[in-house]
Design a protein around this motif. Structure first.
Motif, mmCIF file in Angstrom:
data_model
loop_
_atom_site.group_PDB
_atom_site.id
_atom_site.type_symbol
_atom_site.label_atom_id
_atom_site.label_comp_id
_atom_site.label_asym_id
_atom_site.label_seq_id
_atom_site.Cartn_x
_atom_site.Cartn_y
_atom_site.Cartn_z
ATOM 1 N N VAL A 1 -34.030 26.122 -27.297
ATOM 2 C CA VAL A 1 -35.059 26.807 -26.505
ATOM 3 C C VAL A 1 -34.824 26.507 -25.034
ATOM 4 O O VAL A 1 -34.593 25.347 -24.671
ATOM 5 N N ALA A 2 -34.873 27.518 -24.187
ATOM 6 C CA ALA A 2 -34.906 27.319 -22.746
ATOM 7 C C ALA A 2 -36.358 27.367 -22.280
ATOM 8 O O ALA A 2 -37.214 27.982 -22.923
ATOM 9 N N ILE A 3 -36.644 26.694 -21.174
ATOM 10 C CA ILE A 3 -38.011 26.642 -20.649
ATOM 11 C C ILE A 3 -37.965 26.789 -19.128
ATOM 12 O O ILE A 3 -37.118 26.175 -18.464
ATOM 13 N N ARG A 4 -38.866 27.588 -18.602
ATOM 14 C CA ARG A 4 -39.094 27.655 -17.163
ATOM 15 C C ARG A 4 -40.271 26.746 -16.812
ATOM 16 O O ARG A 4 -41.296 26.759 -17.484
ATOM 17 N N PHE A 5 -40.121 25.955 -15.724
ATOM 18 C CA PHE A 5 -41.182 25.091 -15.225
ATOM 19 C C PHE A 5 -41.374 25.377 -13.737
ATOM 20 O O PHE A 5 -40.399 25.628 -13.025
ATOM 21 N N GLY A 6 -42.601 25.266 -13.264
ATOM 22 C CA GLY A 6 -42.788 25.416 -11.833
ATOM 23 C C GLY A 6 -44.225 25.283 -11.396
ATOM 24 O O GLY A 6 -45.159 25.233 -12.209
ATOM 25 N N ASP B 1 -43.072 38.206 -6.050
ATOM 26 C CA ASP B 1 -42.585 36.922 -5.551
ATOM 27 C C ASP B 1 -41.265 36.542 -6.211
ATOM 28 O O ASP B 1 -41.001 36.892 -7.364
ATOM 29 N N GLU B 2 -40.445 35.792 -5.471
ATOM 30 C CA GLU B 2 -39.189 35.292 -6.025
ATOM 31 C C GLU B 2 -39.473 34.129 -6.973
ATOM 32 O O GLU B 2 -40.273 33.239 -6.671
ATOM 33 N N ASP B 3 -38.814 34.130 -8.114
ATOM 34 C CA ASP B 3 -38.987 33.045 -9.074
ATOM 35 C C ASP B 3 -38.105 31.876 -8.685
ATOM 36 O O ASP B 3 -36.881 32.000 -8.590
ATOM 37 N N GLN B 4 -38.723 30.714 -8.453
ATOM 38 C CA GLN B 4 -37.990 29.492 -8.111
ATOM 39 C C GLN B 4 -38.181 28.421 -9.188
ATOM 40 O O GLN B 4 -38.053 27.236 -8.920
ATOM 41 N N ALA B 5 -38.453 28.854 -10.397
ATOM 42 C CA ALA B 5 -38.690 27.910 -11.486
ATOM 43 C C ALA B 5 -37.477 27.038 -11.739
ATOM 44 O O ALA B 5 -36.326 27.469 -11.583
ATOM 45 N N ALA B 6 -37.745 25.807 -12.136
ATOM 46 C CA ALA B 6 -36.692 24.966 -12.693
ATOM 47 C C ALA B 6 -36.442 25.398 -14.131
ATOM 48 O O ALA B 6 -37.338 25.921 -14.800
ATOM 49 N N ASP C 1 -46.863 31.506 -19.165
ATOM 50 C CA ASP C 1 -47.042 32.317 -17.963
ATOM 51 C C ASP C 1 -45.708 32.982 -17.629
ATOM 52 O O ASP C 1 -44.728 32.301 -17.311
ATOM 53 N N ARG C 2 -45.664 34.291 -17.708
ATOM 54 C CA ARG C 2 -44.420 35.038 -17.505
ATOM 55 C C ARG C 2 -44.213 35.472 -16.058
ATOM 56 O O ARG C 2 -43.290 36.227 -15.762
ATOM 57 N N ARG C 3 -45.039 34.981 -15.135
ATOM 58 C CA ARG C 3 -44.917 35.320 -13.723
ATOM 59 C C ARG C 3 -43.969 34.346 -13.004
ATOM 60 O O ARG C 3 -43.622 33.291 -13.548
ATOM 61 N N PRO C 4 -43.551 34.673 -11.769
ATOM 62 C CA PRO C 4 -42.677 33.757 -11.016
ATOM 63 C C PRO C 4 -43.389 32.447 -10.681
ATOM 64 O O PRO C 4 -44.610 32.412 -10.510
ATOM 65 N N PHE C 5 -42.593 31.365 -10.562
ATOM 66 C CA PHE C 5 -43.112 30.036 -10.235
ATOM 67 C C PHE C 5 -42.510 29.536 -8.928
ATOM 68 O O PHE C 5 -41.448 29.991 -8.494
ATOM 69 N N GLY D 1 -29.234 23.111 -12.703
ATOM 70 C CA GLY D 1 -29.347 23.332 -11.273
ATOM 71 C C GLY D 1 -29.488 24.808 -10.948
ATOM 72 O O GLY D 1 -29.305 25.681 -11.810
ATOM 73 N N PRO D 2 -29.792 25.125 -9.689
ATOM 74 C CA PRO D 2 -29.963 26.532 -9.281
ATOM 75 C C PRO D 2 -28.735 27.383 -9.566
ATOM 76 O O PRO D 2 -28.856 28.584 -9.845
ATOM 77 N N GLU D 3 -27.546 26.776 -9.552
ATOM 78 C CA GLU D 3 -26.325 27.534 -9.783
ATOM 79 C C GLU D 3 -26.218 28.044 -11.226
ATOM 80 O O GLU D 3 -25.467 28.983 -11.513
ATOM 81 N N ALA D 4 -26.973 27.426 -12.147
ATOM 82 C CA ALA D 4 -26.926 27.848 -13.548
ATOM 83 C C ALA D 4 -27.834 29.036 -13.834
ATOM 84 O O ALA D 4 -27.756 29.624 -14.910
#
Length: 325
Positions: free
Chosen positions: A297-302, A225-230, A124-128, A154-157
């Motif tokens: 590999v990087a991964i977005r989760f949310g 929407d703003e993406d807040q994924a981990a 899913d390429r949408r914001p989480f 963390g969010p700072e990264a």
């Protein structure tokens, strides 16, 4: 407890179909399976390598590792307990694994949950929304079971991964071979590649997910929407073909675990495709405490912000990826 079994070929074929639901670079599905009297054999299909995007074949082997893990989850559901030998023939590097079988008596409840997740997993390429820390801890353990580490950032990264994404895009921007390859695998209705309805629609201003690969515009709306994924990064301490296969298995495990937890997911491979962006990711994971120097590999989760994606990404027919000899 297991007992010896000569498995029926149709169970193997059905399990391979489920294995082929695994994610792969641009949905290229670079695997092939051969079944004979010695068992099932997984090969990387070198005809389906993306020569410009993935010149070493690293991402193709990672994709095959994901298919191998999907297979290992599917087989017990059909009564078969797999034993896997990875890279069994040094003279044939395209042969990634040999799989033999016993009869399974008791299905592991976790494997049963992951099998159900295969059908529901989507990229899913949408914001989480931001996921819970408890869920992220479970995902870290899923990666470690397969010989990889997952560094949770963390969010700072986020700014550093966005910089890695921009660096990768800048190095590819004037590469006609890369652009042609990306176009070939994007926006088509066929049995491979990424269809337009799974690619973000064009927007004015910066993209909703600033660390995403830039694809040709599709029709997937994200409502701004703003993406807040981990963010997590799967890494290894060496960078061999065996490591890449294990990373693929870890990737599959993490994605299915996340799906079982009702999280949305999106692998990000472009940030490790070129040395300059991969070095940014390496430095970022080192600051976050990663013991391994090779990000894969990087991964977005949310938590999902939008309705579930409709349908499934097309897959090649089983006749194209599986044969009996």
């Amino acid at each position: 407890m297991t007992t010896a079994l000569a498995p029926r070929e149709e169970l193997i074929c059905t399990s391979v179909e489920w294995a082929c639901r695994a994610p792969s670079l641009h949905n290229s599905q670079p695997w092939r399976f051969v079944y004979d009297s010695a068992g099932l054999h997984l090969y990387v299909d070198e005809r389906r390598l993306l020569d410009t995007t993935d010149p070493t074949g690293r991402q193709a082997i990672i994709s095959c590792g994901a298919a191998l893990h999907h297979l290992r989850i599917a087989l017990p559901h059909f009564g078969l307990a797999p034993t896997v030998r990875r890279f069994p023939d040094p003279a044939d590097p395209s042969l990634l694994a040999d799989i033999t079988f016993d009869r399974v008596e008791d299905l592991d409840p976790r494997d049963a949950a992951l099998f159900l997740a295969i059908e529901h997993r989507r990229t899913d390429r949408r914001p989480f929304r931001r996921p819970s820390e408890v869920a992220l801890h479970d995902l870290d353990r899923a990666a470690r079971r397969h010989g990889a580490t997952m560094t949770l950032l963390g969010p700072e990264a986020r700014d550093e991964l966005a910089r890695a994404s921009r660096t990768s895009a800048a190095l590819h921007r004037y590469d006609p071979a890369y652009r042609a390859e990306l176009l070939w695998w994007s926006g088509h209705s066929r049995d491979d590649g990424i269809p337009r309805n799974l690619l973000p629609a064009a927007v004015d201003g910066p993209p909703a997910v600033e660390i995403a690969r830039t694809f040709p515009a599709g029709t997937l709306e994200a409502d701004g929407d703003e993406d807040q994924a981990a963010l997590g990064v799967l890494s290894t301490c060496t960078d061999t073909s065996r490591d890449w296969l294990h990373v693929g298995e870890a990737l599959s495990s993490v994605l299915l675990e996340a799906t079982a937890l009702h999280l949305a997911t999106c692998p990000l491979t472009h940030v490790t495709e070129v040395p300059a962006s991969r070095e940014i990711v390496r430095a970022t994971t080192a600051v976050a405490g990663s013991p391994c120097r090779y990000p894969q590999v990087a991964i977005r989760f949310g938590g999902p912000r939008h309705p579930p994606l409709v349908g499934q990404t097309a897959r090649r027919s089983v006749e194209d990826v599986y044969r009996v000899r």
